[in-house]
Design a protein around this motif. Structure first.
Motif, PDB file in Angstrom:
ATOM      1  N   VAL A  99       0.868  -1.178   0.000  1.00 57.40           N
ATOM      2  CA  VAL A  99       0.000   0.000   0.000  1.00 57.40           C
ATOM      3  C   VAL A  99       0.904   1.228   0.000  1.00 57.40           C
ATOM      4  CG1 VAL A  99      -1.910   1.200   1.128  1.00 57.40           C
ATOM      5  CG2 VAL A  99      -1.721  -1.293   1.310  1.00 57.40           C
ATOM      6  N   VAL A 100       1.113   1.795  -1.171  1.00 51.83           N
ATOM      7  CA  VAL A 100       2.050   2.911  -1.323  1.00 51.83           C
ATOM      8  C   VAL A 100       1.426   4.187  -0.760  1.00 51.83           C
ATOM      9  CG1 VAL A 100       3.303   4.334  -2.996  1.00 51.83           C
ATOM     10  CG2 VAL A 100       3.134   1.850  -3.331  1.00 51.83           C
ATOM     11  N   ASN A 101       2.228   4.942  -0.037  1.00 48.92           N
ATOM     12  CA  ASN A 101       1.774   6.210   0.533  1.00 48.92           C
ATOM     13  C   ASN A 101       1.945   7.337  -0.481  1.00 48.92           C
ATOM     14  OD1 ASN A 101       1.174   5.132   3.111  1.00 48.92           O
ATOM     15  ND2 ASN A 101       3.342   5.231   3.660  1.00 48.92           N
ATOM     16  N   ILE A 102       0.858   8.032  -0.779  1.00 50.10           N
ATOM     17  CA  ILE A 102       0.880   9.212  -1.632  1.00 50.10           C
ATOM     18  C   ILE A 102       0.618  10.414  -0.730  1.00 50.10           C
ATOM     19  CG2 ILE A 102      -0.083  10.338  -3.655  1.00 50.10           C
ATOM     20  CD1 ILE A 102       1.260   7.640  -4.251  1.00 50.10           C
ATOM     21  N   SER A 103       1.526  11.360  -0.707  1.00 57.23           N
ATOM     22  CA  SER A 103       1.413  12.467   0.251  1.00 57.23           C
ATOM     23  C   SER A 103       0.225  13.370  -0.051  1.00 57.23           C
ATOM     24  CB  SER A 103       2.708  13.284   0.269  1.00 57.23           C
ATOM     25  OG  SER A 103       2.970  13.830  -1.029  1.00 57.23           O
ATOM     26  N   GLN A 104      -0.178  13.451  -1.318  1.00 59.85           N
ATOM     27  CA  GLN A 104      -1.266  14.349  -1.689  1.00 59.85           C
ATOM     28  C   GLN A 104      -2.618  13.741  -1.343  1.00 59.85           C
ATOM     29  OE1 GLN A 104      -0.680  15.835  -5.855  1.00 59.85           O
ATOM     30  NE2 GLN A 104       1.021  14.391  -5.813  1.00 59.85           N
ATOM     31  N   PRO A 105      -3.615  14.560  -1.013  1.00 58.77           N
ATOM     32  CA  PRO A 105      -4.974  14.045  -0.814  1.00 58.77           C
ATOM     33  C   PRO A 105      -5.589  13.637  -2.153  1.00 58.77           C
ATOM     34  CG  PRO A 105      -4.973  16.425  -0.678  1.00 58.77           C
ATOM     35  CD  PRO A 105      -3.529  16.016  -0.781  1.00 58.77           C
ATOM     36  N   LEU A 106      -6.559  12.741  -2.107  1.00 59.02           N
ATOM     37  CA  LEU A 106      -7.226  12.287  -3.335  1.00 59.02           C
ATOM     38  C   LEU A 106      -8.459  13.121  -3.644  1.00 59.02           C
ATOM     39  CD1 LEU A 106      -7.326  10.210  -5.641  1.00 59.02           C
ATOM     40  CD2 LEU A 106      -8.710   8.751  -4.146  1.00 59.02           C
ATOM     41  N   VAL A 107      -9.268  13.391  -2.655  1.00 61.08           N
ATOM     42  CA  VAL A 107     -10.500  14.159  -2.853  1.00 61.08           C
ATOM     43  C   VAL A 107     -10.218  15.611  -2.512  1.00 61.08           C
ATOM     44  CG1 VAL A 107     -12.927  14.408  -2.224  1.00 61.08           C
ATOM     45  CG2 VAL A 107     -11.868  12.125  -2.265  1.00 61.08           C
ATOM     46  N   VAL A 108     -10.190  16.455  -3.549  1.00 62.28           N
ATOM     47  CA  VAL A 108      -9.845  17.862  -3.366  1.00 62.28           C
ATOM     48  C   VAL A 108     -10.791  18.728  -4.180  1.00 62.28           C
ATOM     49  CG1 VAL A 108      -7.405  17.388  -2.936  1.00 62.28           C
ATOM     50  CG2 VAL A 108      -8.183  17.769  -5.276  1.00 62.28           C
ATOM     51  N   ASP A 109     -10.836  20.014  -3.813  1.00 62.58           N
ATOM     52  CA  ASP A 109     -11.537  21.038  -4.612  1.00 62.58           C
ATOM     53  C   ASP A 109     -12.969  20.637  -4.931  1.00 62.58           C
ATOM     54  OD1 ASP A 109      -9.185  22.534  -4.647  1.00 62.58           O
ATOM     55  OD2 ASP A 109      -8.482  21.531  -6.472  1.00 62.58           O
ATOM     56  N   GLN A 110     -13.697  20.187  -3.920  1.00 61.95           N
ATOM     57  CA  GLN A 110     -15.102  19.860  -4.149  1.00 61.95           C
ATOM     58  C   GLN A 110     -15.896  21.128  -4.449  1.00 61.95           C
ATOM     59  OE1 GLN A 110     -16.016  17.546  -0.514  1.00 61.95           O
ATOM     60  NE2 GLN A 110     -16.629  15.897  -1.905  1.00 61.95           N
ATOM     61  N   VAL A 111     -16.781  21.025  -5.428  1.00 61.26           N
ATOM     62  CA  VAL A 111     -17.690  22.120  -5.739  1.00 61.26           C
ATOM     63  C   VAL A 111     -19.114  21.600  -5.645  1.00 61.26           C
ATOM     64  CG1 VAL A 111     -16.070  23.328  -7.234  1.00 61.26           C
ATOM     65  CG2 VAL A 111     -17.612  21.629  -8.215  1.00 61.26           C
ATOM     66  N   THR A 112     -20.037  22.466  -5.314  1.00 59.54           N
ATOM     67  CA  THR A 112     -21.447  22.093  -5.226  1.00 59.54           C
ATOM     68  C   THR A 112     -22.131  22.461  -6.529  1.00 59.54           C
ATOM     69  OG1 THR A 112     -21.483  22.409  -2.830  1.00 59.54           O
ATOM     70  CG2 THR A 112     -23.603  22.412  -3.972  1.00 59.54           C
ATOM     71  N   LEU A 113     -22.785  21.502  -7.140  1.00 58.00           N
ATOM     72  CA  LEU A 113     -23.438  21.699  -8.427  1.00 58.00           C
ATOM     73  C   LEU A 113     -24.897  21.304  -8.345  1.00 58.00           C
ATOM     74  CD1 LEU A 113     -20.791  19.975 -10.737  1.00 58.00           C
ATOM     75  CD2 LEU A 113     -20.975  22.416 -10.235  1.00 58.00           C
ATOM     76  N   ARG A 114     -25.744  22.103  -8.969  1.00 58.97           N
ATOM     77  CA  ARG A 114     -27.127  21.690  -9.198  1.00 58.97           C
ATOM     78  C   ARG A 114     -27.179  20.974 -10.530  1.00 58.97           C
ATOM     79  NH1 ARG A 114     -31.723  25.951  -8.267  1.00 58.97           N
ATOM     80  NH2 ARG A 114     -32.865  24.033  -8.712  1.00 58.97           N
ATOM     81  N   LEU A 115     -27.843  19.836 -10.565  1.00 61.59           N
ATOM     82  CA  LEU A 115     -27.842  19.048 -11.796  1.00 61.59           C
ATOM     83  C   LEU A 115     -28.622  19.726 -12.907  1.00 61.59           C
ATOM     84  CD1 LEU A 115     -28.222  15.409 -10.448  1.00 61.59           C
ATOM     85  CD2 LEU A 115     -26.159  16.692 -11.008  1.00 61.59           C
ATOM     86  N   GLU A 116     -29.618  20.519 -12.588  1.00 63.77           N
ATOM     87  CA  GLU A 116     -30.414  21.175 -13.623  1.00 63.77           C
ATOM     88  C   GLU A 116     -29.947  22.593 -13.902  1.00 63.77           C
ATOM     89  OE1 GLU A 116     -34.501  20.980 -12.585  1.00 63.77           O
ATOM     90  OE2 GLU A 116     -34.657  18.828 -12.991  1.00 63.77           O
ATOM     91  N   GLN A 117     -29.367  23.220 -12.908  1.00 63.67           N
ATOM     92  CA  GLN A 117     -28.995  24.620 -13.112  1.00 63.67           C
ATOM     93  C   GLN A 117     -27.921  25.016 -12.112  1.00 63.67           C
ATOM     94  OE1 GLN A 117     -31.972  27.629 -12.154  1.00 63.67           O
ATOM     95  NE2 GLN A 117     -31.469  28.672 -14.054  1.00 63.67           N
ATOM     96  N   VAL A 118     -26.917  25.705 -12.579  1.00 62.17           N
ATOM     97  CA  VAL A 118     -25.900  26.258 -11.695  1.00 62.17           C
ATOM     98  C   VAL A 118     -26.319  27.675 -11.322  1.00 62.17           C
ATOM     99  CG1 VAL A 118     -23.486  26.927 -11.454  1.00 62.17           C
ATOM    100  CG2 VAL A 118     -24.091  24.886 -12.746  1.00 62.17           C
ATOM    101  N   GLU A 119     -26.523  27.927 -10.030  1.00 64.43           N
ATOM    102  CA  GLU A 119     -27.033  29.216  -9.579  1.00 64.43           C
ATOM    103  C   GLU A 119     -25.919  30.049  -8.955  1.00 64.43           C
ATOM    104  OE1 GLU A 119     -31.629  28.059  -8.520  1.00 64.43           O
ATOM    105  OE2 GLU A 119     -30.138  28.116  -6.910  1.00 64.43           O
ATOM    106  N   GLY A 120     -26.096  31.347  -8.970  1.00 69.62           N
ATOM    107  CA  GLY A 120     -25.160  32.233  -8.299  1.00 69.62           C
ATOM    108  C   GLY A 120     -23.931  32.518  -9.136  1.00 69.62           C
ATOM    109  N   SER A 121     -22.788  32.620  -8.458  1.00 71.21           N
ATOM    110  CA  SER A 121     -21.560  33.008  -9.136  1.00 71.21           C
ATOM    111  C   SER A 121     -21.002  31.875  -9.965  1.00 71.21           C
ATOM    112  CB  SER A 121     -20.519  33.446  -8.099  1.00 71.21           C
ATOM    113  OG  SER A 121     -20.231  32.379  -7.228  1.00 71.21           O
ATOM    114  N   ARG A 122     -20.058  32.242 -10.813  1.00 68.33           N
ATOM    115  CA  ARG A 122     -19.435  31.261 -11.683  1.00 68.33           C
ATOM    116  C   ARG A 122     -18.662  30.214 -10.873  1.00 68.33           C
ATOM    117  NH1 ARG A 122     -16.979  34.839 -16.716  1.00 68.33           N
ATOM    118  NH2 ARG A 122     -18.963  35.781 -17.351  1.00 68.33           N
ATOM    119  N   THR A 123     -18.697  28.972 -11.344  1.00 70.93           N
ATOM    120  CA  THR A 123     -18.010  27.878 -10.677  1.00 70.93           C
ATOM    121  C   THR A 123     -16.722  27.576 -11.427  1.00 70.93           C
ATOM    122  OG1 THR A 123     -20.114  26.934  -9.996  1.00 70.93           O
ATOM    123  CG2 THR A 123     -18.211  25.481  -9.935  1.00 70.93           C
ATOM    124  N   THR A 124     -15.605  27.596 -10.707  1.00 69.27           N
ATOM    125  CA  THR A 124     -14.309  27.364 -11.320  1.00 69.27           C
ATOM    126  C   THR A 124     -13.637  26.175 -10.658  1.00 69.27           C
ATOM    127  OG1 THR A 124     -14.069  29.729 -11.708  1.00 69.27           O
ATOM    128  CG2 THR A 124     -12.074  28.370 -11.883  1.00 69.27           C
TER     129      THR A 124
END
Length: 492
Positions: A99-124
């Motif tokens: 089991v090799v150790n990778i120093s970086q996290p795997l799950v990063v930069d989560q964004v919240t998305l609406r499946l039908e419509q993205v509301e509010g400010s731009r998502t980057t």
């Protein structure tokens, strides 16, 4: 290369294209702002990846669009989404079990998305910088397995529902599949049409009626051997008697394992059930879900004795009929082949799949437990024995490739990854299952509050050489908790 954000004019609307724009996160910014679920709406002629992005997927394939459709995932109206890119390096000397150790996290930069419509400010999204992982290498392309022939006994309905799964491991492999279909007398026309569907799928399939109308399915499970002998040729070395839900992620590991044995002598090969209760009740034998494999030398010998063996054995235990025939008409005894599993385990098998195990086969995957084994096994076709290989990311995350991403709230310091987590229920409550003989040392189950699990729900391999996996964690543990999707994009 495109800059991090590029404006394009498509169908008289402004498109903000983020680098790299993969398959699900390209947005149209207008009034109102829409989440695009089918990029062919605005790239109608798109048939391949963006030329400037070697990790881009096929544009017309959209996981989130499928997820709300045929995948039936019933995602929450809004989801948390993240992605990671992985660059594989092949090294034959790589240690699969480490089991090799990778120093970086795997799950990063989560964004919240609406499946039908993205509301509010731009998502980057930040640029997807690949993480390099080392594996031993893919299986050889084009290798076939004509030296193995398989046999099953089943009925029309089960044979029909098994087509896609059997095609995964048997299509275009130059191996033969013989099936005795017990309801032949009532459905012969349907069965012959289904046989053609199997053949059209690249499977060398032969379906036949029971050799005796009085035979039970268990007796046919043994008697199919006689037809397998007729269909065999001098190249055939091994005869595999399977259950109809036996599944191979890839035939290469089975072929390699059998190749270490001598088919020119009497060999009876298989695996015991994991639960000692099964062994106590049924005895020492090759359990059919893992497959019973006879050397050509032994198969020929048993074929001559087949009618006698049917008369001598009880009619409702196919594995026992075969075992008794072997033990009474040869000097062969069971050779246990590591990597074969009966999987007599109930319910949640996440501990099995997250243990770093290298299964030659799977079983009971649509009855005793339910997992998308065809989607899981796409990983084996992509990078060989990297299927279910584990990596540790940061201080709290383990990826079991092709099955799950597990994030531990209190970190991994107290988790012994050398032991299999005991997550399933046992079959016989009154018998000590003694799992350690077949599964090795176990550790206690980790609570859902302590371990957040993202399970694989979709995978695909593109002509560009990219594999995409989608892992999903369903919300609902707390009011208003969102579903979470993590996409991994792999490049060789």
């Amino acid at each position: 290369m495109y800059p991090p954000a590029t404006e394009l004019l498509v169908h008289n609307r402004k498109v903000i294209r983020y680098q790299p724009c993969f398959t699900t996160l390209c947005f149209l910014f207008d009034e109102p702002v829409h989440f695009v679920t089918d990029v062919t709406d605005w790239f109608p002629n798109a048939t391949g990846p963006f030329p400037d992005n070697p990790l881009a997927g096929e544009l017309e394939l959209d996981f989130l669009n499928r997820a709300t459709g045929k995948l039936g995932l019933n995602l929450s109206p809004s989801i948390k989404y993240s992605r990671r890119c992985i660059k594989l390096t092949f090294a034959p000397e790589a240690k699969r079990q480490e089991v090799v150790n990778i120093s970086q996290p795997l799950v990063v930069d989560q964004v919240t998305l609406r499946l039908e419509q993205v509301e509010g400010s731009r998502t980057t999204l930040s640029q997807c910088t690949p993480i390099e992982l080392v594996v031993s290498g893919p299986y050889p392309v084009g290798e076939n397995f004509p030296h193995i022939i398989f046999g099953i006994a089943t009925n029309y309905d089960r044979l029909r529902e098994s087509l896609t799964a059997i095609a995964h491991w048997c299509s275009k492999q130059d191996t033969k599949l013989i099936a005795i279909v017990e309801d032949w007398s009532r459905r012969s026309n349907d069965i012959l049409k289904l046989q053609q569907e199997y053949r059209d799928s690249g499977i060398k399939a032969t379906f036949i009626k029971p050799l005796d109308e009085s035979h039970t399915t268990s007796q046919s499970h043994f008697m199919v051997l006689t037809q397998m002998l007729k269909e065999s040729d001098p190249e055939t070395k091994w005869f595999g008697l399977l259950d109809d839900d036996t599944f191979f992620p890839h035939l290469k590991p089975l072929s390699d394992a059998l190749g270490q044995l001598d088919h020119r002598v009497d060999m009876y090969v298989g695996a015991l059930a994991e639960d000692f209760g099964s062994v106590k009740n049924f005895g020492l034998m090759a359990y059919g879900g893992a497959g019973a494999y006879l050397s050509a030398h032994l198969a020929q010998k048993l074929g001559v004795q087949a009618a006698t063996c049917i008369r001598e054995a009880p009619p409702n235990m196919g594995d026992i009929i075969l075992r008794d025939c072997v033990y009474q008409h040869s000097k062969a005894r069971l050779t246990i082949l590591p990597g074969l599993y009966q999987q007599d385990l109930l319910g949640d098998l996440s501990g099995f799949f997250e243990s770093g195990i290298e299964p030659i086969n799977l079983h009971h995957w649509k009855s005793w437990y339910r997992e998308p084994v065809i989607k899981m096994a796409a990983t084996a076709g992509y990078c060989g024995n990297c299927f279910l290989q584990r990596w540790r990311f940061g201080e709290d995350t383990v990826l079991s490739n092709g099955y799950s991403i597990a994030r531990y709230r209190s970190g991994l310091g107290s988790i012994d990854l050398d032991k299999m987590e005991h997550t399933w229920s046992q079959v016989y409550g009154d018998v000590n299952p003694e799992y350690s003989f077949t599964l090795g040392p176990l550790r206690e189950r980790v609570s859902d509050e302590e371990k957040r699990s993202y399970k694989l729900v979709d995978s695909e391999i593109f002509e560009s050489g990219v594999m995409r996996q989608a892992y999903l964690r369903k919300g609902g543990g707390q009011a208003g908790e969102l579903d979470e999707v993590v996409e991994l994009l792999w490049q060789k």
